[in-house]
Design a protein around this motif. Structure first.
Motif, PDB file in Angstrom:
ATOM      1  N   UNK A 102      -4.049  41.051 -51.026  1.00 13.67           N
ATOM      2  CA  UNK A 102      -4.298  40.263 -52.825  1.00 13.67           C
ATOM      3  C   UNK A 102      -3.246  39.174 -52.889  1.00 13.67           C
ATOM      4  N   UNK A 103      -1.788  38.650 -52.718  1.00 16.28           N
ATOM      5  CA  UNK A 103      -0.721  38.134 -53.317  1.00 16.28           C
ATOM      6  C   UNK A 103      -1.498  37.085 -52.951  1.00 16.28           C
ATOM      7  N   UNK A 104      -0.712  36.491 -54.392  1.00 11.52           N
ATOM      8  CA  UNK A 104      -1.112  34.846 -54.242  1.00 11.52           C
ATOM      9  C   UNK A 104       0.180  33.938 -53.714  1.00 11.52           C
ATOM     10  N   UNK A 105       1.280  34.668 -54.260  1.00 10.22           N
ATOM     11  CA  UNK A 105       2.510  34.312 -53.878  1.00 10.22           C
ATOM     12  C   UNK A 105       3.924  34.894 -52.969  1.00 10.22           C
ATOM     13  N   UNK A 106       4.620  34.711 -51.703  1.00  8.87           N
ATOM     14  CA  UNK A 106       5.334  35.288 -51.537  1.00  8.87           C
ATOM     15  C   UNK A 106       7.305  33.955 -51.988  1.00  8.87           C
ATOM     16  N   UNK A 107       8.139  35.386 -51.636  1.00  6.74           N
ATOM     17  CA  UNK A 107       9.542  35.032 -51.906  1.00  6.74           C
ATOM     18  C   UNK A 107      10.254  35.295 -50.573  1.00  6.74           C
ATOM     19  N   UNK A 108      11.274  34.333 -50.609  1.00  3.47           N
ATOM     20  CA  UNK A 108      11.748  35.074 -49.520  1.00  3.47           C
ATOM     21  C   UNK A 108      13.654  34.813 -49.361  1.00  3.47           C
ATOM     22  N   UNK A 109      14.282  35.278 -48.896  1.00  2.00           N
ATOM     23  CA  UNK A 109      15.831  35.216 -49.457  1.00  2.00           C
ATOM     24  C   UNK A 109      16.377  34.589 -47.889  1.00  2.00           C
ATOM     25  N   UNK A 110      17.210  33.551 -47.854  1.00  4.21           N
ATOM     26  CA  UNK A 110      17.179  32.979 -46.046  1.00  4.21           C
ATOM     27  C   UNK A 110      19.000  32.952 -46.879  1.00  4.21           C
ATOM     28  N   UNK A 111      19.505  32.451 -44.685  1.00  4.73           N
ATOM     29  CA  UNK A 111      21.011  32.284 -44.948  1.00  4.73           C
ATOM     30  C   UNK A 111      20.750  31.141 -43.845  1.00  4.73           C
TER      31      UNK A 111
END
Lengths: 396, 258
Positions: A102-111
């Protein structure tokens, strides 16, 4: 393999601030439910086949094999996946999980930007907001990938703290998650971080090794003698190795980034130079000083430029089940050019580290032996950087 | 009774944080007795870390300054030992688990006890992993300070029951740093703790003004201030002692009247 929950021998664990513990436990519970839910698995399978383009090819590199004069070499073509790398396997799983939670948003790191692009892609497909944290050094090195993420509707935050590379991007994403977890899932990009992430990412990536086994059985009727993959945090390597862990006759070899050389401070070879520490939620091996300050690491490859390694790799190294070797920038660039010219395949500079080691050891193998090299991603993103390395200035 | 417990005896405690070695060891060494004289009931000394994931930008920058100035865990131990000869205020190290683990957890805890450190706060060691450091702390006779956060909810009981010294109550989501408003229902959080344990509760994260400190201390046993002090140190460098002590006096008065 796991002695206790979230542990791989001595390594692993859940070393995170109290604020994040309930969020991580929520992921753990949701994942356990999805793992055993046939509907979730069917939806994921459909995405893998009809969106990402799986199974990826297992390609017999005939010219390379002849040229090196030893083992038969197969390339596992993760570069042919949608978005151009193995990262899509994990993000389709995790973003689908986010949606089920039920999440509306995703966050992530990237190299290098591959995980960021993959996350932005999956978020666009599944209708979630997406924000990507990327070291300022890397946003400068990977301008195209930044624009690509924005095209996909993601917001890219250049991270200016610390060394402004992948580890700092992870720090910043953790800080962001600690400030907003109700509607947000942190889609971790590698087999690292606090439990359950090393396990979840491995589970979503292990399809690489499963396909290798099945495809090779079909083509050759036997197991490979060695599987080689590059290792930063270690997700494509874990994905390639996992299925073969019980097959003790199969050598598993991870190639880490030695930058300017393992004896030069400018390297990112965690297994060669690291020591046991606890960082980014996990007990594992890290490049660090005697006081536990994390070392500023370096590699030509933004995707391998990380001072740690996933806990399951640390354990595979300790038990001797897998072997880890350092590959320098120079060796990787040569392999990058070699594969381009020999097979007409431009590998990611990360994957070129694995190609470099295959080049080294293939001649020592018998002609009826088989080496599988995972080409974790395609090298279009690296062309400008390699040109620069060779003294050619082009605009990317 | 431990020095930490005494800090809460019959009064509300004002807890001040400084990053050790920011801008240099000498300044921290001079600052600690002065802050104690200005009314700090407990002083937290941050061991700077390269990657402080629970800190906001102010303390991140302080950690960078301190590390650049050559601060190490050993230099801070030596400094604390000298300071301990001058003051009786409880001193607590705040750091991340990697500097502790890499030093050797038992060796670290023993060294704390020898130098006169009363407890340690390790924000990236949650309840489930506390055995990583707790055994060594108990053996050395120092207290491992536990933390609760706005997300802890039903976890509060088990954490509070095993807490030592005081309970560090994180006021808000996110990282350390000044906030214009604290929106968490702190009273509800503290009431929950008090049902499980009589451990003193101090509130930290986001407190900068005397009004906020007063408000927080009135529903708990004390207020913790870090970033606001560290900001004064950043602005004044080696000349930070007077402005920091002036600030500590104001904050102490606000807490004491709660």
């Amino acid at each position: 393999m796991e002695a206790k929950k979230g542990r791989y021998g001595l390594y692993g664990g859940q070393y995170i601030p109290e604020t994040l513990v309930p969020a991580v436990q929520e992921v753990e519970q949701a994942y356990e439910a999805c793992k055993n839910d046939p509907a979730f698995q069917a939806e994921l399978k459909d995405l893998m086949e009809n969106y990402a383009g799986r199974p990826s090819l297992l390609y017999y590199a005939e010219k390379m094999t002849k040229d090196l004069g030893g083992a038969k070499i197969y390339l596992k073509r993760e570069d042919l996946n949608h978005t151009g790398s193995h990262k899509i396997n994990n993000v389709l799983g995790q973003v689908l999980l986010a949606k089920k939670m039920g999440k509306k948003r995703v966050i992530a790191e990237t190299g290098a930007g591959q995980h960021g692009v993959a996350t932005a892609t999956a978020a666009a497909l599944m209708g979630l907001e997406c924000e990507i944290f990327m070291g300022k050094e890397d946003t400068d090195r990977q301008v195209l990938n930044c624009y690509r993420m924005e095209l996909l509707g993601a917001k890219v935050h250049p991270v200016t703290s610390g060394t402004m590379t992948l580890k700092d991007a992870v720090n910043e994403t953790m800080r962001e998650w600690a400030s907003r977890m109700d509607d947000t899932l942190y889609v971790l990009g590698s087999v690292m971080g606090p439990h359950p992430f090393p396990m979840i990412v491995r589970d979503f990536q292990k399809i690489i090794g499963e396909e290798i086994k099945e495809q090779l059985m079909e083509k050759e009727g036997k197991l490979p003698d060695a599987v080689i993959a590059c290792v930063g945090g270690g997700s494509n390597a874990m994905g390639s190795f996992y299925e073969f862990i019980p097959d003790t006759g199969v050598r598993l070899i991870g190639c880490e980034a030695a930058g300017l050389g393992v004896d030069n401070p400018k390297n990112a070879a965690t297994i060669a130079n690291g020591s046991v520490g606890i960082f980014h939620g996990m007990k594992s091996l890290f490049c660090q000083d005697e006081y536990g300050q994390i070392a500023p690491v370096y590699s030509i490859s933004a995707g391998l430029d990380y001072p740690g390694i996933g806990p399951e790799h640390a354990n595979l190294n300790e038990t001797g089940r897998a072997q880890y070797v350092p590959i320098t920038d120079e060796e990787a660039v040569e392999a990058f050019e070699y594969l381009s010219r020999t097979e007409g395949i431009i590998p990611a500079i990360e994957s070129a580290h694995a190609v470099a080691y295959a080049k080294k050891i293939a001649p020592e193998f018998e002609k009826d032996q088989i080496i599988v090299v995972t080409i974790s991603g395609r090298g279009d993103k690296d062309v400008a950087a390699i040109a620069r390395y060779r003294g050619v200035e082009i605009f990317d | 009774m431990s020095r930490i417990s005494k800090a809460f005896e019959n009064k509300k405690a004002f807890i001040a944080f400084v990053t050790g070695g920011d801008p240099d060891i000498e300044t921290t060494e001079a600052l600690i007795p002065q802050m104690a004289a200005a009314g700090a009931d407990l002083i937290e000394i941050g061991i700077p870390f390269s990657d402080p994931i629970a800190e906001g930008v102010v303390i991140q920058a302080a950690d960078e300054r301190a590390l650049k100035a050559g601060t190490t865990t050993d230099k801070l131990f030596d400094m604390v030992k000298r300071v301990r000869g001058k003051v009786d205020v409880p001193l607590v190290f705040m750091t991340y688990v990697n500097p502790v683990y890499t030093y050797g957890t038992e060796r670290f805890a023993k060294r704390c006890a020898e130098c006169g450190i009363d407890g340690i706060i390790v924000p990236d060691v949650p309840f489930e992993e506390k055995e990583e450091v707790n055994g060594a702390c108990e053996a050395a006779g120092i207290e491992l300070i536990s933390m609760i956060a706005p997300t802890s909810r039903e976890r509060i009981d088990m954490i509070a029951r095993q807490a030592k010294g005081f309970l560090y109550c994180v006021s808000s989501l996110g990282v350390t740093g000044v906030r214009s408003k604290i929106t968490t229902n702190i009273k509800e959080m503290i009431d929950h703790v008090k049902k499980a344990s009589d451990i003193p509760c101090a509130i930290g994260f986001g407190i900068a003004t005397p009004e906020q400190a007063h408000e927080m201390a009135s529903v708990s046993d004390g207020a913790i201030v870090g970033s606001a002090i560290v900001r004064l140190i950043a602005q004044n460098g080696k000349n930070c002692i007077d402005p920091v002590c002036q600030y500590v006096r104001e904050m102490k008065a606000a807490v004491a009247s709660a």
